[in-house]
Design a protein around this motif. Structure first.
Motif, short mmCIF file in Angstrom:
data_model
loop_
_atom_site.label_atom_id
_atom_site.label_comp_id
_atom_site.label_asym_id
_atom_site.label_seq_id
_atom_site.Cartn_x
_atom_site.Cartn_y
_atom_site.Cartn_z
N THR A 182 3.33 1.41 -6.67
CA THR A 182 2.65 1.03 -5.15
C THR A 182 3.12 -0.24 -4.95
O THR A 182 3.33 -1.35 -5.45
CB THR A 182 1.25 0.88 -5.40
OG1 THR A 182 0.74 2.28 -5.55
CG2 THR A 182 0.53 0.72 -3.71
N ASP A 229 3.11 4.20 -1.20
CA ASP A 229 3.33 4.74 -2.59
C ASP A 229 4.69 5.28 -2.67
O ASP A 229 5.28 6.09 -1.93
CB ASP A 229 2.16 5.83 -3.05
CG ASP A 229 0.86 5.37 -3.00
OD1 ASP A 229 0.65 4.32 -3.72
OD2 ASP A 229 0.03 6.18 -2.46
N SER A 232 -7.18 -4.16 -0.08
CA SER A 232 -8.25 -3.42 -0.92
C SER A 232 -9.59 -4.11 -1.11
O SER A 232 -10.64 -3.27 -1.35
CB SER A 232 -7.68 -2.90 -2.36
OG SER A 232 -7.10 -3.95 -3.05
N THR A 233 -9.44 -5.45 -1.18
CA THR A 233 -10.67 -5.94 -1.48
C THR A 233 -11.47 -6.44 -0.23
O THR A 233 -12.69 -6.80 0.06
CB THR A 233 -10.75 -7.27 -2.34
OG1 THR A 233 -9.61 -7.96 -2.18
CG2 THR A 233 -10.61 -7.01 -3.97
N ALA A 237 1.65 -12.17 -13.19
CA ALA A 237 1.10 -13.65 -12.87
C ALA A 237 1.95 -14.78 -14.05
O ALA A 237 2.36 -15.67 -13.53
CB ALA A 237 -0.30 -13.77 -12.93
N VAL A 242 3.48 -2.51 -8.00
CA VAL A 242 2.64 -2.52 -9.20
C VAL A 242 2.51 -1.01 -9.86
O VAL A 242 2.70 0.02 -8.64
CB VAL A 242 1.06 -2.91 -8.82
CG1 VAL A 242 0.71 -4.32 -8.81
CG2 VAL A 242 0.28 -2.15 -7.88
N ALA A 243 2.66 -0.89 -11.04
CA ALA A 243 2.57 0.46 -11.63
C ALA A 243 1.01 0.35 -12.33
O ALA A 243 0.61 -0.82 -12.60
CB ALA A 243 3.66 0.38 -12.51
N THR A 244 0.74 1.24 -12.76
CA THR A 244 -0.59 1.55 -13.32
C THR A 244 -0.48 1.07 -14.87
O THR A 244 0.13 1.55 -15.45
CB THR A 244 -0.94 3.03 -13.71
OG1 THR A 244 -1.13 3.38 -12.18
CG2 THR A 244 -2.52 3.22 -14.16
N PRO A 296 6.36 6.13 -10.75
CA PRO A 296 5.40 5.86 -9.76
C PRO A 296 5.04 4.35 -9.42
O PRO A 296 4.50 3.91 -10.63
CB PRO A 296 4.37 6.82 -10.13
CG PRO A 296 4.14 6.86 -11.69
CD PRO A 296 5.82 6.74 -11.95
N VAL A 302 -1.43 -6.22 -1.16
CA VAL A 302 -2.52 -4.81 -1.29
C VAL A 302 -3.77 -5.16 -1.99
O VAL A 302 -4.61 -4.39 -1.60
CB VAL A 302 -1.57 -3.62 -2.27
CG1 VAL A 302 -1.79 -3.89 -3.68
CG2 VAL A 302 -2.33 -2.38 -1.98
N PHE A 303 -3.92 -6.28 -2.80
CA PHE A 303 -5.06 -6.75 -3.34
C PHE A 303 -6.01 -7.24 -2.16
O PHE A 303 -7.24 -7.15 -2.37
CB PHE A 303 -4.81 -7.68 -4.47
CG PHE A 303 -4.13 -7.02 -5.65
CD1 PHE A 303 -4.65 -6.12 -6.40
CD2 PHE A 303 -2.83 -7.44 -5.79
CE1 PHE A 303 -3.97 -5.44 -7.33
CE2 PHE A 303 -1.90 -6.68 -6.95
CZ PHE A 303 -2.74 -5.71 -7.51
N LYS A 322 1.99 -5.64 -12.93
CA LYS A 322 0.65 -5.30 -12.59
C LYS A 322 0.04 -6.26 -12.44
O LYS A 322 0.05 -7.56 -12.88
CB LYS A 322 -0.08 -4.64 -13.64
CG LYS A 322 -0.12 -5.41 -15.19
CD LYS A 322 -1.07 -4.42 -16.14
CE LYS A 322 -1.30 -5.25 -17.45
NZ LYS A 322 -2.28 -6.20 -17.14
N GLY A 341 0.76 -1.24 0.06
CA GLY A 341 0.03 -0.12 -0.09
C GLY A 341 0.72 1.35 -0.11
O GLY A 341 0.21 2.29 -0.23
N LYS A 348 -2.75 -9.31 -9.60
CA LYS A 348 -2.46 -10.39 -8.56
C LYS A 348 -1.37 -11.51 -8.93
O LYS A 348 -1.08 -11.42 -10.16
CB LYS A 348 -3.62 -10.94 -8.04
CG LYS A 348 -4.64 -10.23 -7.41
CD LYS A 348 -5.65 -11.21 -7.21
CE LYS A 348 -6.68 -10.60 -6.41
NZ LYS A 348 -7.92 -11.39 -6.10
N ARG A 391 -11.85 -4.40 2.32
CA ARG A 391 -12.34 -3.16 3.12
C ARG A 391 -13.54 -3.36 3.68
O ARG A 391 -14.48 -3.89 3.25
CB ARG A 391 -12.45 -1.84 1.95
CG ARG A 391 -11.05 -1.43 1.54
CD ARG A 391 -11.22 -0.61 0.30
NE ARG A 391 -12.11 -1.48 -0.58
CZ ARG A 391 -13.22 -1.06 -1.38
NH1 ARG A 391 -13.66 0.01 -1.33
NH2 ARG A 391 -14.06 -2.02 -1.96
#
Lengths: 179, 280
Positions: free
Chosen positions: A162, A22, A176-177, A82, A122-124, A160, A172-173, A102, A20, A104, A179
């Motif tokens: 994360t 950045d 984030s899921t 992956a 991960v990058a976008t 950038p 992080v996945f 990028k 998480g 999971k 939550r």
């Protein structure tokens, strides 16, 4: 707020970085995707010399598009991590400390990041034009015959990412899921 | 009869390959902006802002939106009154793809043999879908389709008893399991009916419809809305890092099918929903 740091600093700070976080990366990334991973794994299995030193490196899962004349690099976003999972524990055992892509990854990579005190970031995905502006220099260092799957050296400035998997087993996945 | 030189088709496709890779369609950009305004998560908003910023950089510099400039999916609606003068259509198309990818600084991502995996270095062969239509024009659409989104796509042959609930479950299961790797926010093309070979094509055709458009068959508008709401309730969010925007749109194309069959295909697409059309 994203922190800007050099790859060497990042490697030193691996134990304290968390899923998480950045980050803005500065320094050298080596690209490698499917075909390059297969070749590296074969060279390691055959105990042959490698075309690059893997110790304390950051590997970026990327096959860039060609650069326009005058540009430092072509569009260069991350590809799906992956697909590299079958090769990653081996590369981490050879000293790679950071992987960037990028999506999971399998549970084996969570374990491998803990075992080898490594990070997966991960990058976008799909913002390759934007990310190409964060690369100041690029050159092919190995496997040029693989075309877009060659290994490139990228010098990056405030690239950038994360942290997705940290060295303590956090993901992080899942954060984030759940939550 | 109208005579169109094969070279005109080649030139058109070369141009479309470049434009499709540089310009995010306005309907997609608008949908991204709207999604950003509805997002509660700061990280999700940041990613959506990056995506919009990326579209600006790509357009201004004429560089590819994504390094994965895709397998070239080419849809040709060929008017029956047209005579193509010169080489056969497939060759004109492949020549256009090779030229467009070389001139446009686009990545070549095709291997000649699926197991030997040696790059053809010109992004050919293209995937050509040819439909004969009335008239004396040729309408050509180029859809550069990324590998990550192809790997996240799926096809299943259901028994008719599965019905709409079975389809909903299949779509949600596929998005849940594979959606993250297809670079959300997604555009989800769903094909229903036809046959095993036809349904994948239907799903791809569904991707060609503008985001925000309504399907011709009334009942399907509600079905598309139901699927979109259910997908966005999953909470996967942009790039899988959480949020309300997992998909921008769900489009369904349907066709008649066998009494024993209910074919369903899901053509996943990323936020970079690239497509460009020109008529000759």
């Amino acid at each position: 707020m994203a922190r800007s740091l050099a790859i060497a600093e990042l490697i030193q700070q691996i134990p304290s970085l968390r899923a998480g976080d950045d980050l803005l990366l500065n320094g050298t990334l080596f690209t490698a995707r499917d075909a390059a991973h297969k070749r590296l794994a074969q060279l390691i299995a055959d105990k042959q010399p490698l075309p690059l030193q893997l110790a304390n490196t950051a590997i970026y899962y990327c096959g860039p598009a060609p650069a326009r004349p005058g540009d430092a690099v072509g569009p260069c976003g991350p590809t799906t991590s992956a697909r590299m999972d079958p090769y990653t524990p081996l590369l981490l055992s050879q000293g790679v400390r950071i992987t960037i892509g990028k999506g999971k990854r399998s549970a084996a990579i969570t374990d491998a990041c803990r075992t080898y005190q490594a990070l997966y970031c991960v990058a976008t995905g799909g913002v390759a034009a934007l990310l190409s502006r964060k690369v100041t220099r690029s050159e092919i260092v190995a496997f040029a015959d693989l075309g877009p799957e060659a290994i490139w050296r990228f010098e990056v400035a405030d690239f950038p990412v994360t942290v997705a998997l940290d060295s303590q087993g956090n993901n992080v996945f899942e954060l984030s899921t759940n939550r | 009869m109208r005579i169109i030189p094969a070279a005109t088709i080649t030139e058109t496709i070369a141009r479309l390959c470049q434009q499709a890779n540089y310009f995010l369609p306005f309907d997609v950009e608008d949908a991204l902006i709207e999604a950003s305004q509805k997002e509660g998560s700061p990280r999700a908003r940041e990613i959506l802002t990056q995506i919009s910023g990326n579209a600006n950089v790509a357009r201004e510099r004429s560089i590819a939106l994504c390094q994965d400039t895709g397998i070239a999916e080419i849809f040709v609606n060929l008017g029956q009154e047209v005579h193509i003068d010169g080489e056969i259509l497939q060759d004109a198309v492949n020549k256009g793809v090779a030229r467009g990818y070389a001139m446009g600084y686009l990545r070549t991502s095709i291997v000649a043999d699926p197991l030997d995996r040696v790059n053809t270095n010109d992004n050919t062969p293209a995937q050509l879908t040819l439909v004969i239509v009335p008239g004396d024009r040729i309408e050509i659409t180029v859809l550069p389709k990324g590998g990550g989104t192809e790997n996240a796509s799926a096809l299943r042959m259901f028994p008719p008893s599965a019905g709409w609930p079975g389809i909903v479950e299949f779509v949600l299961e596929t998005v849940r399991e594979k959606g993250i790797n297809a670079c959300p926010p997604l555009v989800v093309g769903v094909g229903i009916g036809g046959s095993f070979s036809a349904v994948g094509k239907l799903a791809k055709l569904a991707l060609l419809r503008p985001v925000g458009s309504v399907p011709a068959a009334g009942a399907y508008a509600a079905r598309e809305r139901e699927l979109l709401d259910a997908i966005n309730a999953l909470g996967i969010g942009p790039m899988g890092l959480g949020g309300r925007t997992t998909a921008l749109a769900v489009h369904i194309e349907h066709a008649p099918c066998h009494i024993a069959c209910l074919p369903v295909a899901i053509a996943m697409n990323c936020h970079s929903m690239r497509r460009m059309t020109e008529t000759i």
